[in-house]
Write a protein that holds these residues in place. Structure first.
Motif, PDB file in Angstrom:
ATOM      1  N   ALA A 110      -5.469   1.346  -1.433  1.00 26.59           N
ATOM      2  CA  ALA A 110      -3.827   1.901  -1.243  1.00 26.59           C
ATOM      3  C   ALA A 110      -3.074   0.718  -0.502  1.00 26.59           C
ATOM      4  O   ALA A 110      -2.220   0.157  -0.456  1.00 26.59           O
ATOM      5  CB  ALA A 110      -3.801   3.055  -0.321  1.00 26.59           C
ATOM      6  N   GLU A 111      -4.015  -0.174   0.434  1.00 25.92           N
ATOM      7  CA  GLU A 111      -3.368  -1.215   1.288  1.00 25.92           C
ATOM      8  C   GLU A 111      -2.652  -2.098   0.664  1.00 25.92           C
ATOM      9  O   GLU A 111      -1.697  -2.562   1.161  1.00 25.92           O
ATOM     10  CB  GLU A 111      -4.826  -1.625   2.217  1.00 25.92           C
ATOM     11  N   PRO A 112      -3.097  -2.619  -0.424  1.00 29.53           N
ATOM     12  CA  PRO A 112      -2.478  -3.917  -1.204  1.00 29.53           C
ATOM     13  C   PRO A 112      -1.092  -3.370  -1.689  1.00 29.53           C
ATOM     14  O   PRO A 112      -0.117  -4.091  -1.574  1.00 29.53           O
ATOM     15  CB  PRO A 112      -3.387  -4.247  -2.049  1.00 29.53           C
ATOM     16  N   VAL A 113      -0.992  -2.196  -2.049  1.00 28.60           N
ATOM     17  CA  VAL A 113       0.290  -1.468  -2.431  1.00 28.60           C
ATOM     18  C   VAL A 113       1.130  -1.152  -1.590  1.00 28.60           C
ATOM     19  O   VAL A 113       2.488  -1.505  -1.440  1.00 28.60           O
ATOM     20  CB  VAL A 113      -0.081  -0.299  -3.314  1.00 28.60           C
ATOM     21  N   LEU A 114       0.720  -0.598  -0.491  1.00 31.45           N
ATOM     22  CA  LEU A 114       1.639  -0.484   0.851  1.00 31.45           C
ATOM     23  C   LEU A 114       1.999  -1.657   1.304  1.00 31.45           C
ATOM     24  O   LEU A 114       3.133  -1.923   1.769  1.00 31.45           O
ATOM     25  CB  LEU A 114       0.558   0.521   1.993  1.00 31.45           C
ATOM     26  N   ARG A 115       1.258  -2.933   1.308  1.00 25.01           N
ATOM     27  CA  ARG A 115       1.703  -4.159   1.825  1.00 25.01           C
ATOM     28  C   ARG A 115       2.871  -4.564   0.854  1.00 25.01           C
ATOM     29  O   ARG A 115       3.586  -5.219   1.431  1.00 25.01           O
ATOM     30  CB  ARG A 115       0.408  -5.205   2.124  1.00 25.01           C
ATOM     31  N   LYS A 116       2.626  -4.603  -0.059  1.00 23.45           N
ATOM     32  CA  LYS A 116       3.737  -5.047  -1.250  1.00 23.45           C
ATOM     33  C   LYS A 116       5.083  -4.433  -0.818  1.00 23.45           C
ATOM     34  O   LYS A 116       5.963  -5.053  -0.925  1.00 23.45           O
ATOM     35  CB  LYS A 116       3.114  -4.665  -2.607  1.00 23.45           C
ATOM     36  N   HIS A 117       5.015  -3.091  -0.907  1.00 25.90           N
ATOM     37  CA  HIS A 117       6.088  -2.265  -0.642  1.00 25.90           C
ATOM     38  C   HIS A 117       6.596  -2.196   0.602  1.00 25.90           C
ATOM     39  O   HIS A 117       7.640  -1.594   1.069  1.00 25.90           O
ATOM     40  CB  HIS A 117       6.054  -0.732  -1.290  1.00 25.90           C
ATOM     41  N   ARG A 118       5.989  -2.955   1.877  1.00 23.48           N
ATOM     42  CA  ARG A 118       6.198  -2.861   3.207  1.00 23.48           C
ATOM     43  C   ARG A 118       6.314  -1.607   3.607  1.00 23.48           C
ATOM     44  O   ARG A 118       7.432  -1.073   4.265  1.00 23.48           O
ATOM     45  CB  ARG A 118       7.217  -3.775   3.616  1.00 23.48           C
ATOM     46  N   MET A 119       5.435  -0.846   3.298  1.00 23.00           N
ATOM     47  CA  MET A 119       5.281   0.808   3.719  1.00 23.00           C
ATOM     48  C   MET A 119       4.214   1.077   4.529  1.00 23.00           C
ATOM     49  O   MET A 119       2.946   0.559   4.408  1.00 23.00           O
ATOM     50  CB  MET A 119       5.289   1.757   2.462  1.00 23.00           C
ATOM     51  N   ARG A 120       4.515   1.863   5.797  1.00 18.54           N
ATOM     52  CA  ARG A 120       3.425   2.218   6.568  1.00 18.54           C
ATOM     53  C   ARG A 120       2.673   3.620   6.075  1.00 18.54           C
ATOM     54  O   ARG A 120       3.204   4.349   5.485  1.00 18.54           O
ATOM     55  CB  ARG A 120       3.844   2.717   7.970  1.00 18.54           C
ATOM     56  N   LEU A 121       1.434   3.839   6.243  1.00 23.50           N
ATOM     57  CA  LEU A 121       0.718   4.843   6.206  1.00 23.50           C
ATOM     58  C   LEU A 121       0.352   5.501   7.371  1.00 23.50           C
ATOM     59  O   LEU A 121      -0.439   4.951   7.931  1.00 23.50           O
ATOM     60  CB  LEU A 121      -0.604   4.540   5.241  1.00 23.50           C
ATOM     61  N   ALA A 122       0.505   6.892   7.475  1.00 29.95           N
ATOM     62  CA  ALA A 122      -0.064   7.835   8.346  1.00 29.95           C
ATOM     63  C   ALA A 122      -0.836   8.756   7.870  1.00 29.95           C
ATOM     64  O   ALA A 122      -1.000   9.227   6.798  1.00 29.95           O
ATOM     65  CB  ALA A 122       0.984   8.739   9.043  1.00 29.95           C
ATOM     66  N   ILE A 123      -2.074   8.515   8.460  1.00 31.64           N
ATOM     67  CA  ILE A 123      -3.317   9.422   7.629  1.00 31.64           C
ATOM     68  C   ILE A 123      -3.570  10.556   9.024  1.00 31.64           C
ATOM     69  O   ILE A 123      -3.970  10.292  10.107  1.00 31.64           O
ATOM     70  CB  ILE A 123      -4.546   8.485   7.721  1.00 31.64           C
TER      71      ILE A 123
END
Length: 169
Positions: free
Chosen positions: A156-169
């Motif tokens: 998930a991390e590269p996709v999140l970085r691409k879209h500049r989106m944070r992830l809360a787990i």
């Protein structure tokens, strides 16, 4: 320190840390938000009545500044509906989405993250496991699941970085 004492200490710290924010209001909204778990009874009642429960609408009516919601179907209509409410109500929204479990899920995850971003999400939320004491019957099972969770986050991390989106787990 036992797990129970650690959780109690964490809860006490959180309550103290959030205390000033509970009275703080900006643009007529308390700086608090609602999550699906907070309204589980209301959601269940709406389902029993064959009604749709709109958590964003409900949080707005309560005067909350944000909501955690689920983008069930990332159709253009659903995305625009959420975006319209978030913008109109001047709210923050965190959207739940499924993380990629393997390489073949990455493209679908990429599309979901793009839809969440377009809907106005400030972050994504993902529940990765159940309660460990209910889900696992051995240390080996826990370790295998933990390894899968690490793989999932790595996908998930590269996709999140691409879209500049944070992830809360």
């Amino acid at each position: 320190m036992t797990r129970r004492k650690l959780l109690a200490a964490g809860a006490a710290f959180t309550a103290v840390a959030l205390k000033p924010a509970t009275g703080e209001v900006i643009h007529g909204k308390a700086l608090l938000g609602g999550s699906p778990t907070a309204f589980a009874v209301r959601t269940r009642w709406a389902r029993e009545q064959n009604q749709q429960f709109d958590i964003i609408e409900h949080c707005h009516e309560l005067g909350l500044a944000g909501a955690e919601a689920i983008l069930m179907l990332p159709t253009p209509e659903a995305v625009q509906s959420i975006r319209h409410k978030v913008d109109e109500y001047n709210m923050a929204v965190v959207l739940n989405t499924r993380l990629p479990r393997n390489e073949s899920d990455v493209a679908q995850f990429d599309a979901a993250v793009a839809a969440c971003k377009e809907a106005g999400a400030i972050a994504l939320h993902a529940a990765m496991t159940q309660r460990r004491y209910e889900q696992f019957d051995s240390l080996a099972a826990f370790q295998a699941d933990f390894a899968q969770c690490q793989r999932t986050v790595n996908l998930a991390e590269p996709v999140l970085r691409k879209h500049r989106m944070r992830l809360a787990i």
